[in-house]
Design an enzyme around this catalytic site. Structure first.
Site, mmCIF file in Angstrom:
data_model
loop_
_atom_site.group_PDB
_atom_site.id
_atom_site.type_symbol
_atom_site.label_atom_id
_atom_site.label_comp_id
_atom_site.label_asym_id
_atom_site.label_seq_id
_atom_site.Cartn_x
_atom_site.Cartn_y
_atom_site.Cartn_z
ATOM 1 N N HIS A 46 36.648 -20.828 15.062
ATOM 2 C CA HIS A 46 36.121 -20.321 13.788
ATOM 3 C C HIS A 46 37.169 -19.596 12.952
ATOM 4 O O HIS A 46 36.928 -19.309 11.778
ATOM 5 C CB HIS A 46 34.929 -19.399 14.044
ATOM 6 C CG HIS A 46 33.744 -20.109 14.632
ATOM 7 N ND1 HIS A 46 33.136 -21.169 14.007
ATOM 8 C CD2 HIS A 46 33.072 -19.928 15.796
ATOM 9 C CE1 HIS A 46 32.123 -21.596 14.749
ATOM 10 N NE2 HIS A 46 32.074 -20.871 15.852
ATOM 11 N N GLU A 147 26.577 -20.544 25.660
ATOM 12 C CA GLU A 147 25.971 -20.091 24.399
ATOM 13 C C GLU A 147 25.070 -21.155 23.775
ATOM 14 O O GLU A 147 24.796 -21.096 22.579
ATOM 15 C CB GLU A 147 27.079 -19.680 23.411
ATOM 16 C CG GLU A 147 28.175 -20.724 23.245
ATOM 17 C CD GLU A 147 29.331 -20.316 22.337
ATOM 18 O OE1 GLU A 147 29.269 -19.267 21.685
ATOM 19 O OE2 GLU A 147 30.312 -21.089 22.283
ATOM 20 N N ASP A 173 25.822 -17.320 18.999
ATOM 21 C CA ASP A 173 25.297 -18.645 19.355
ATOM 22 C C ASP A 173 24.219 -18.508 20.427
ATOM 23 O O ASP A 173 23.231 -19.254 20.416
ATOM 24 C CB ASP A 173 26.434 -19.564 19.832
ATOM 25 C CG ASP A 173 27.165 -20.209 18.654
ATOM 26 O OD1 ASP A 173 26.483 -20.689 17.727
ATOM 27 O OD2 ASP A 173 28.399 -20.225 18.662
HETATM 28 C C1 3PY Z 1 29.414 -16.304 19.283
HETATM 29 O O1 3PY Z 1 28.954 -15.196 18.984
HETATM 30 O O2 3PY Z 1 28.711 -17.319 19.413
HETATM 31 C C2 3PY Z 1 30.830 -16.464 19.483
HETATM 32 O O3 3PY Z 1 31.264 -17.546 19.832
HETATM 33 C C3 3PY Z 1 31.729 -15.313 19.225
HETATM 34 O O4 3PY Z 1 32.918 -15.698 18.651
HETATM 35 MG MG MG Z 2 29.941 -19.146 19.611
#
Ligand code: 3PY
Ligand code: MG
Length: 260
Positions: A46, A147, A173
């Protein structure tokens, strides 16, 4: 070969606190490397960072004793191998959802016969030392992120993957996967319960548990709980939050509105 100081902390059962790099510049990386954190992660998922930026940032970090990690954009062996060749000592792989994906990430970080990493440690030889290939499998950290809905369901099979060093939670996520708003430092009971289940699963399989935060409050909480890889602050947030707070302290003057 240069030892991975973060893996050494993990072996001793200690936590390693890190920071996140999203701004594509060596000087920014160097500034962040002088803040006292154990590790820095160059975020190619990101962050506004491409491969040549990442190489310059890894070079800047290596003027200090801070351990360099890279988050790759996706679970692609080619990029995992390229960032290791550039001198990353750990790779963070996003959105890993099952055992096969976790095995693919681990294999990309290990030379044969343990894995499928191709030989060509370009800058890594200069940073790591001439005997790099002999010890690289021991020193490189393979970290997968859990995630996604499937990853949450299959956390046990992911975390028990042979050769995996750490499982790292992306809280926003994770929140989306649980049907919640993408909030970083998250106190929602559903989020807390999933984070706790992941920590317990890591402990059971003797794998390091990691998590991203946006504050020292949550970093401290997770360290106290037993997380050994905790992210304290990202460069953009550090810069923006500090300047905004200072601007907010001034009186007798109107701040510039954020949009033209
Ligand atoms: C998230 O919060 O999903 C992340 O990958 C943090 O960078
Ligand atoms: Mg993430």
């Amino acid at each position: 070969m240069r030892m991975n100081a973060v893996k050494q902390l993990w072996r001793e059962g200690k936590p390693a606190v890190g920071a996140w790099l999203t701004i594509p510049h060596g000087f920014c990386a160097e500034v962040m490397a002088h803040t006292g954190v154990d590790w820095l992660c160059v975020d190619m998922q990101h962050g506004c960072i491409d491969y040549s930026d990442a190489v310059n940032m890894l070079t800047a970090i290596s003027t200090t004793a801070v351990t360099p990690f890279v988050r790759v954009p996706w679970n692609e062996p080619a990029m995992i191998m390229k960032v290791l060749d550039a001198g990353a000592y750990g790779v963070i792989v996003p959105m890993v959802s099952n055992r096969a994906e976790a095995e693919r990430a681990v294999a990309a970080c290990r030379y044969p016969p343990a894995g499928m990493r191709s030989n060509g440690p370009n800058r890594a030889l200069l940073y790591g030392g001439a005997d790099y290939q002999k010890h690289a499998d021991r020193e490189m950290a393979c970290v997968v992120m859990i995630e996604t809905p499937e990853g949450i369901e299959k956390m046990d099979e992911i975390i028990s993957t042979p050769g995996l060093d750490a499982a790292y939670i992306g809280p926003t996520d994770l929140a989306l996967a649980l049907g919640l708003a993408p909030v970083m430092d998250n106190d929602d009971p559903k989020h807390v319960a999933t984070v706790n289940r992941m920590l317990e699963t890591c402990k059971r399989h003797k794998v390091v548990a990691g998590i991203h935060t946006a504050s020292s409050k949550f970093t401290q909480r997770y360290i106290d709980q037993g997380f050994q890889m905790v992210m304290l602050v990202a460069d953009r947030a550090a810069m923006s939050n500090y300047v905004k707070a200072e601007v907010g302290r001034l009186t007798g003057w109107a701040p510039m509105p954020p949009r033209a």
